[in-house]
Design an enzyme around this catalytic site. Structure first.
Site, mmCIF file in Angstrom:
data_model
loop_
_atom_site.group_PDB
_atom_site.id
_atom_site.type_symbol
_atom_site.label_atom_id
_atom_site.label_comp_id
_atom_site.label_asym_id
_atom_site.label_seq_id
_atom_site.Cartn_x
_atom_site.Cartn_y
_atom_site.Cartn_z
ATOM 1 N N CYS A 259 0.820 -1.214 0.000
ATOM 2 C CA CYS A 259 0.000 0.000 0.000
ATOM 3 C C CYS A 259 0.860 1.273 0.000
ATOM 4 C CB CYS A 259 -0.986 -0.068 1.155
ATOM 5 S SG CYS A 259 -2.463 0.876 0.834
ATOM 6 N N HIS B 153 -3.291 -5.232 1.603
ATOM 7 C CA HIS B 153 -2.561 -5.481 2.858
ATOM 8 C C HIS B 153 -2.491 -6.969 3.193
ATOM 9 C CE1 HIS B 153 -2.215 -1.314 4.382
ATOM 10 N NE2 HIS B 153 -3.263 -1.119 3.608
ATOM 11 N N GLU C 61 -0.661 -8.322 5.187
ATOM 12 C CA GLU C 61 -0.342 -8.481 6.618
ATOM 13 C C GLU C 61 -1.613 -8.432 7.473
ATOM 14 O OE1 GLU C 61 -0.088 -5.841 4.876
ATOM 15 O OE2 GLU C 61 -0.345 -4.026 6.066
#
Ligand code: GLN
Length: 185
Positions: A79, A169, A171
């Site tokens: 991002c 994302h 994560e």
């Protein structure tokens, strides 16, 4: 050796947790002196690219990190991190590392679609749960850039040399395949 995770702003702790779960060592890069520690991979997390870019320069970290990326250190950027790597930003006059030959558009999905979830296909990985949060997309890419995923006909993941960049994302989901792919670079 360890992975250095840029930790001046944004969602860095989530990357740290995933890598630690995968058994990989991590170091948080918060200040210039951290850049002299031993790490041979780099993560640029999501957050706010303008804030991260300014802090990197104010803290004297920018040039050192740019040089590491240019000399081939493997990078995973998500991002805002993808924006930091991009050569051009179509809707902003600022640029940062410019090591990845792509043009990105910041906050590209507008207000209505500001944040959304999508199960998209990633080349080599298959279906992946993608979390988009005020995300950029890739508007143009250089010849040697491999586009790894499209969502709504827009490129959202790219690989160039040892740089891996994602609009979304990885994560923020429980799927760690992208981090594994990064550790194997
Ligand atoms: N909109 C942010 C930027 O322009 C990126 C958002 C994110 O990292 N989730 O930097």
């Amino acid at each position: 050796m360890a992975t250095g995770i840029l930790a001046v702003q944004g969602a860095f702790i989530e990357h740290e947790h995933i890598l630690n779960r995968l058994g990989a060592d991590t170091i948080q890069l918060r200040q210039k002196s951290d850049l002299y520690k031993d790490f041979d991979r780099l993560i640029l997390p999501g957050g706010e690219s303008t804030v991260q870019g300014k802090l990197l320069k104010d803290l004297g970290m920018f040039d050192i990190l740019k040089e590491k990326i240019e000399s081939g250190m493997p990078v995973l950027a998500t991002c805002a991190g993808l924006i930091l790597l991009a050569e051009n930003i179509s809707n902003d006059t600022r640029t940062y590392f410019q090591t990845l030959p792509i043009t990105v558009k910041r906050n590209a999905y507008g207000r209505q679609l500001g944040s959304f979830h999508y199960n998209g296909d990633i080349k080599g990985l298959g279906t992946f749960p993608m979390e988009f949060i005020r995300a950029p997309y890739i508007e143009a890419a250089g010849d040697n850039v491999e586009i790894l995923a499209y969502v709504h006909n827009k490129a959202v993941a790219a690989r160039y040399k040892k740089q891996l960049g994602f609009s979304f994302h990885p994560e923020l989901c429980s799927d760690n395949r992208i981090h594994k792919m990064f550790l194997e670079l």
